[in-house]
Design an enzyme around this catalytic site. Structure first.
Site, PDB file in Angstrom:
ATOM      1  N   LYS A 207       0.456  -0.840  -0.232  1.00  0.00           N
ATOM      2  CA  LYS A 207       0.720   0.378  -0.067  1.00  0.00           C
ATOM      3  C   LYS A 207       0.671   1.505  -0.223  1.00  0.00           C
ATOM      4  O   LYS A 207       0.745   2.725  -0.460  1.00  0.00           O
ATOM      5  CB  LYS A 207      -0.707  -0.076   1.659  1.00  0.00           C
ATOM      6  CG  LYS A 207      -1.614   0.920   1.330  1.00  0.00           C
ATOM      7  CD  LYS A 207      -2.610   1.879   0.679  1.00  0.00           C
ATOM      8  CE  LYS A 207      -2.512   3.069   0.651  1.00  0.00           C
ATOM      9  NZ  LYS A 207      -4.046   3.409   0.661  1.00  0.00           N
ATOM     10  N   CYS A 261      -3.542  11.017   2.300  1.00  0.00           N
ATOM     11  CA  CYS A 261      -2.855  10.018   1.475  1.00  0.00           C
ATOM     12  C   CYS A 261      -1.712   9.636   1.134  1.00  0.00           C
ATOM     13  O   CYS A 261      -0.788   9.450   0.934  1.00  0.00           O
ATOM     14  CB  CYS A 261      -3.323   8.886   0.608  1.00  0.00           C
ATOM     15  SG  CYS A 261      -5.644   8.278   1.236  1.00  0.00           S
TER      16      CYS A 261
END
Ligand code: SAJ
Length: 402
Positions: A207, A261
């Protein structure tokens, strides 16, 4: 739904937790959404939502009306626990895991043998094992035999969350093979994309790597755009042309990289190995510098006027969302105001109000502007034409005005 996993407790009802909870509700699971905010809990129990995301209101309403989704400030016993809480960074760019720690402590008294505990929050390598599993073990749970602990990073794009929750491939990695396999079964029961199994550390790093990849590629576009500006070349035309090469796919320059993010996750890799993360650190520096470059552009143009009116179009971190977290647009507008570069008018169609600015409609903002500063390519702004602003100076940080 599987025979083993019928009830789910989702901790954190933000941009990931709420769509996940409501989706699971429509797939037959009995879902309890948990949030520390009483306001969020009440809003959801009324069948409403507190964030902007296409079609989320419909999904939440139908789950709540069907009695499949309830919200509360406290967890309850469930077959599956999903942690979807923020993982920000501290002032020194080190990861801040206190929400994950807190959420794990909150569910620990309700976790029973056979339950699945999944960390979905984007996390530094080792968090699933050394934070979540460790805390559960400290509460007397046998994390090797009884409780199945796994990481399954969320990968959805704000603005397309409900589609991507179902369609995207997922990576699941447990702290042992049985946890991996059971977490895989759970996701396969509602995801249409492929569910790929690995271990927890690889899932965590995958991720982080995805978002760091995007950060580096946006930094490339931003760097090219600043060089183009000096050379008198339109960067958007240039990139469109370069992208006609079959093996070139450059992303779009903008006013900087925002959100919770892409501007955050590379730091989790950097913090784990500073010596070997030179490219990631450079990308962060380029993207963090871009807002200052934009402010400098505004300063140059504003110096031609005595007191220009500057219409700032957009505050959100990207197009067609209401999310202002880590938004370069917001940072730029604050700085323009602080440096008193002109009279600032702000238009942000996705929010109702902002404590620091009076919001105007696009028409009002444009009518009064000497300088139009386009910061976010919201759909309303993409309709603008260069011919609409003949008398004005346009600084288009997104290449939205054609
Ligand atoms: N941006 C550019 N140019 C581009 C693309 C984006 O300047 O060509 C800017 C945006 O304006 C924004 C920032 O980058 O300020 C991030 O936007 P984004 O659309 O790239 O990503 P996020 O933060 O909305 O979502 C990302 C996604 N990750 C990847 O695409 C690899 C999403 O799949 C993740 O689930 C999400 O981060 C997350 O939660 O980690």
């Amino acid at each position: 739904m599987t025979d083993e996993f019928r009830s789910v407790c989702v901790v954190g009802l933000g941009y990931i937790g709420l769509p996940t909870a409501s989706l699971l509700g429509t797939k037959g699971f009995d879902v309890l959404g948990v949030d520390v905010s009483q306001h969020v809990v009440d809003t959801i129990n009324d069948g409403n939502i507190h964030i902007v995301e296409p079609d989320l209101d419909i999904l939440v309403k139908s789950s709540v009306n069907a009695g499949k989704l309830k919200a509360s400030t406290t967890p309850q016993e469930s077959d599956v626990f999903i942690l979807a809480v923020p993982t920000p960074f501290k002032d020194n760019n080190e990861p801040d895991l206190h929400f994950v720690e807190q959420a794990t402590k909150t569910i620990a008294p309700y976790v029973k043998p056979g339950n699945l505990v999944i960390l979905e929050s984007t996390s530094p390598v080792g968090t699933t094992e050394h934070t979540v599993a460790r805390i559960l073990a400290e509460h007397g749970l046998d994390i090797e035999k009884d409780v199945l602990v796994a990481h399954c990073p969320e990968r959805v794009l704000p603005g397309r969350i409900l589609i991507e929750l179902v369609e995207n491939d997922r990576i699941v990695g447990g702290i042992n093979p049985i946890a991996t396999a059971k977490a895989g079964d759970f996701y396969r029961s509602f995801v249409r994309g492929e569910v790929l199994e690995t271990n927890a550390a690889t899932a965590e790093m995958a991720k982080l790597t995805e978002n760091a990849f995007r950060d580096v590629n946006i930094a490339f576009a931003n760097e090219i755009s600043m060089i183009c500006d000096n050379l008198g070349i339109n960067p958007w035309e240039l990139i469109e042309l370069a992208n006609r090469h079959p093996r070139v796919n450059i992303l779009q320059p903008g006013p900087g990289v925002g959100g919770h993010c892409i501007a955050v996750d590379p730091w989790f890799i950097i913090a784990s190995d500073r010596d070997n993360s030179r490219l990631l650190q450079s990308a962060r520096a380029v993207n963090d510098h871009k807002p200052d470059w934009v402010i400098e552009k505004v300063r140059q143009k504003a110096s031609r006027f005595k007191q220009p009116t500057i219409a700032c179009l957009g505050l959100a971190f990207k197009a067609d969302v209401d999310d202002l977290r880590e938004s370069p647009a917001l940072r730029i507008v604050h700085q323009i105001q602080k440096d008193a570069l002109g009279d600032v008018i702000v238009c942000e169609p996705n929010i109702k109000s902002h404590p620091d600015f009076e919001l105007a409609s696009m028409e009002e903002a444009l009518a009064q502007a000497d300088i139009v500063l386009l910061l976010v390519d919201h759909k309303q702004f993409r309709r603008l034409k260069a011919s609409d602003m003949k008398e004005k100076i346009l600084i288009d940080t997104r290449g939205a005005v054609r």
